[in-house]
Design a protein around this motif. Sequence first.
Motif, PDB file in Angstrom:
ATOM      1  N   ARG A  64       0.855  -1.203   0.000  1.00 24.64           N
ATOM      2  CA  ARG A  64       0.000   0.000   0.000  1.00 24.64           C
ATOM      3  C   ARG A  64       0.890   1.253   0.000  1.00 24.64           C
ATOM      4  O   ARG A  64       0.631   2.228  -0.701  1.00 24.64           O
ATOM      5  N   ARG A  65       1.996   1.195   0.766  1.00 23.78           N
ATOM      6  CA  ARG A  65       2.849   2.385   0.940  1.00 23.78           C
ATOM      7  C   ARG A  65       3.578   2.756  -0.358  1.00 23.78           C
ATOM      8  O   ARG A  65       3.893   3.913  -0.605  1.00 23.78           O
ATOM      9  N   THR A  66       3.865   1.755  -1.190  1.00 23.35           N
ATOM     10  CA  THR A  66       4.717   2.033  -2.362  1.00 23.35           C
ATOM     11  C   THR A  66       4.036   1.789  -3.710  1.00 23.35           C
ATOM     12  O   THR A  66       4.632   2.038  -4.749  1.00 23.35           O
ATOM     13  N   ASP A  68       1.907   3.348  -5.269  1.00 18.75           N
ATOM     14  CA  ASP A  68       1.608   4.522  -6.106  1.00 18.75           C
ATOM     15  C   ASP A  68       2.895   5.174  -6.644  1.00 18.75           C
ATOM     16  O   ASP A  68       2.879   6.295  -7.141  1.00 18.75           O
ATOM     17  N   ARG A  69       3.988   4.494  -6.528  1.00 17.96           N
ATOM     18  CA  ARG A  69       5.264   5.030  -7.050  1.00 17.96           C
ATOM     19  C   ARG A  69       5.244   4.985  -8.591  1.00 17.96           C
ATOM     20  O   ARG A  69       4.430   4.271  -9.180  1.00 17.96           O
ATOM     21  N   PRO A  70       6.127   5.728  -9.259  1.00 17.95           N
ATOM     22  CA  PRO A  70       6.041   5.874 -10.726  1.00 17.95           C
ATOM     23  C   PRO A  70       6.124   4.558 -11.489  1.00 17.95           C
ATOM     24  O   PRO A  70       5.485   4.394 -12.519  1.00 17.95           O
ATOM     25  N   LEU A 118      23.697  -5.034  -2.057  1.00 19.93           N
ATOM     26  CA  LEU A 118      23.690  -5.854  -0.833  1.00 19.93           C
ATOM     27  C   LEU A 118      22.344  -5.732  -0.111  1.00 19.93           C
ATOM     28  O   LEU A 118      21.574  -6.673   0.006  1.00 19.93           O
ATOM     29  N   TYR A 119      22.043  -4.495   0.304  1.00 19.42           N
ATOM     30  CA  TYR A 119      20.835  -4.269   1.125  1.00 19.42           C
ATOM     31  C   TYR A 119      19.564  -4.623   0.355  1.00 19.42           C
ATOM     32  O   TYR A 119      18.701  -5.351   0.844  1.00 19.42           O
ATOM     33  N   THR A 120      19.422  -4.107  -0.866  1.00 14.85           N
ATOM     34  CA  THR A 120      18.182  -4.285  -1.620  1.00 14.85           C
ATOM     35  C   THR A 120      17.849  -5.760  -1.863  1.00 14.85           C
ATOM     36  O   THR A 120      16.724  -6.196  -1.546  1.00 14.85           O
TER      37      THR A 120
HETATM   38  C1  FPP Z   1      26.462   8.992   0.190  1.00 18.21           C
HETATM   39  C2  FPP Z   1      25.228   8.340  -0.300  1.00 18.21           C
HETATM   40  C3  FPP Z   1      25.213   7.758  -1.653  1.00 18.21           C
HETATM   41  C4  FPP Z   1      24.137   8.287   0.486  1.00 18.21           C
HETATM   42  C5  FPP Z   1      22.895   7.530   0.171  1.00 18.21           C
HETATM   43  C6  FPP Z   1      22.610   6.587   1.313  1.00 18.21           C
HETATM   44  C7  FPP Z   1      21.354   5.819   1.046  1.00 18.21           C
HETATM   45  C8  FPP Z   1      21.288   4.990  -0.169  1.00 18.21           C
HETATM   46  C9  FPP Z   1      20.348   5.898   1.931  1.00 18.21           C
HETATM   47  C10 FPP Z   1      19.089   5.121   1.821  1.00 18.21           C
HETATM   48  C11 FPP Z   1      18.978   4.243   3.032  1.00 18.21           C
HETATM   49  C12 FPP Z   1      17.826   3.282   2.934  1.00 18.21           C
HETATM   50  C13 FPP Z   1      18.148   1.927   3.308  1.00 18.21           C
HETATM   51  C14 FPP Z   1      16.604   3.658   2.555  1.00 18.21           C
HETATM   52  C15 FPP Z   1      15.421   2.733   2.590  1.00 18.21           C
HETATM   53  O1  FPP Z   1      15.380   1.992   1.397  1.00 18.21           O
HETATM   54  P1  FPP Z   1      14.192   0.936   1.199  1.00 18.21           P
HETATM   55  O2  FPP Z   1      14.403   0.278  -0.103  1.00 18.21           O
HETATM   56  O3  FPP Z   1      14.104   0.058   2.407  1.00 18.21           O
HETATM   57  O4  FPP Z   1      12.900   1.881   1.182  1.00 18.21           O
HETATM   58  P2  FPP Z   1      11.500   1.541   0.450  1.00 18.21           P
HETATM   59  O5  FPP Z   1      10.948   0.322   1.092  1.00 18.21           O
HETATM   60  O6  FPP Z   1      10.680   2.790   0.737  1.00 18.21           O
HETATM   61  O7  FPP Z   1      11.808   1.384  -1.016  1.00 18.21           O
END
Ligand code: FPP
Length: 276
Positions: A64-66, A68-70, A118-120
């Motif tokens: 629901r939160r996302t 409506d993104r492009p 990594l994170y994504t």
């Molecule tokens: C120096 C530099 C390049 C700085 C940028 C740092 C940066 C990428 C910050 C974002 C941090 C973050 C994990 C956001 C949430 O993403 P999400 O994917 O969890 O959020 P969503 O669920 O709303 O998509």
Amino acid sequence: MLARLFRLRLSLMNGFAAAAGYLLFPSPVQRPTLLALFLGVALMAAAGSALNQVLERDLDALMRRTCDRPLPTKKLSPAAAALAGLAALAAGASLLFIAAGAVPAAVALVTLIWYLALYTPLKRVSSLALLVGGVCGCGAPLVGWSAAGGGLGDFRIVLLAGVIYLWQVPHFWQLQRKEADDYRRAGFHVFTPAVGKKGSAPLGRLWIISMITATLMLPVFGVVQAAPILCALLLPLPFLFLSWRRWDRVAALVLHCYPLLVTLAIFGGKFIGGAV
Ligand SMILES: CC(C)=CCC/C(C)=C/CC/C(C)=C/COP(=O)(O)OP(=O)(O)O
Ligand code: HEM
């Protein structure tokens, strides 16, 4: 539409976090460098947001939160969004390289790679992604500090980056409190603190108190000249957060803007010291 793709407030807040790292370094402020740094990091964070949304467009459509993104709404194609992200990345990295040199630009690039590579992907498989993603937020202050001429291993910037790291966990918990089911429905593994009967969240409070304690180490160790300002700004916070329910809205706003608060306190100390 681009504001949603680039998540402007998140990107600008990263600019402020970078400014905090720059202002923390004990040297006179070069205003053009500070401005270029702010814009360069904000552009890099915007690039990260756009490219992250290309990678997560399938999952964004389920929440629901996302939704409506492009990309989920087909207002932008993945190719156009990727192009916008790469353009922001090129502009931000060039600005950082020209204004501050190779090290700040490289730190920003590594931060972006950490976020996207990594994170994504980790978000899809483990709730520990939050702790891994927290490193992304340390990038901006490190970029600022290195742009001012500081070494990345200096305890002062490690302390400030640690404050931003600690902040991100309650920041995320505060935002996703209402969205926990949405996250689960989309298949994300989310680590949320247990909430007691009276709405208290002891683990959440523990993170916040450790964040404030770490922040107060900055004046205690004489890392910032902003001792009185920083203490005046931050000392009341534990009481604000401890009475979680009564001050909920104020605490939520303060938590939302925390990196900005710390930047303003450090700037205040520099301004009083005549170094701005
Ligand atoms: C120096 C530099 C390049 C700085 C940028 C740092 C940066 C990428 C910050 C974002 C941090 C973050 C994990 C956001 C949430 O993403 P999400 O994917 O969890 O959020 P969503 O669920 O709303 O998509
Ligand atoms: C582990 C790291 C982080 C996670 C998991 C995270 C997660 C989130 C999420 C899910 C949102 C809501 C976004 C939306 O609904 O569009 C958000 C918003 C926001 N985040 Fe973070 N974030 C993190 C790090 C950061 C960092 C490092 C900053 C800046 C220094 C930041 C600043 C913001 C701001 C300002 C918003 C509000 C956006 C708005 O209201 O449009 N976050 N964050």
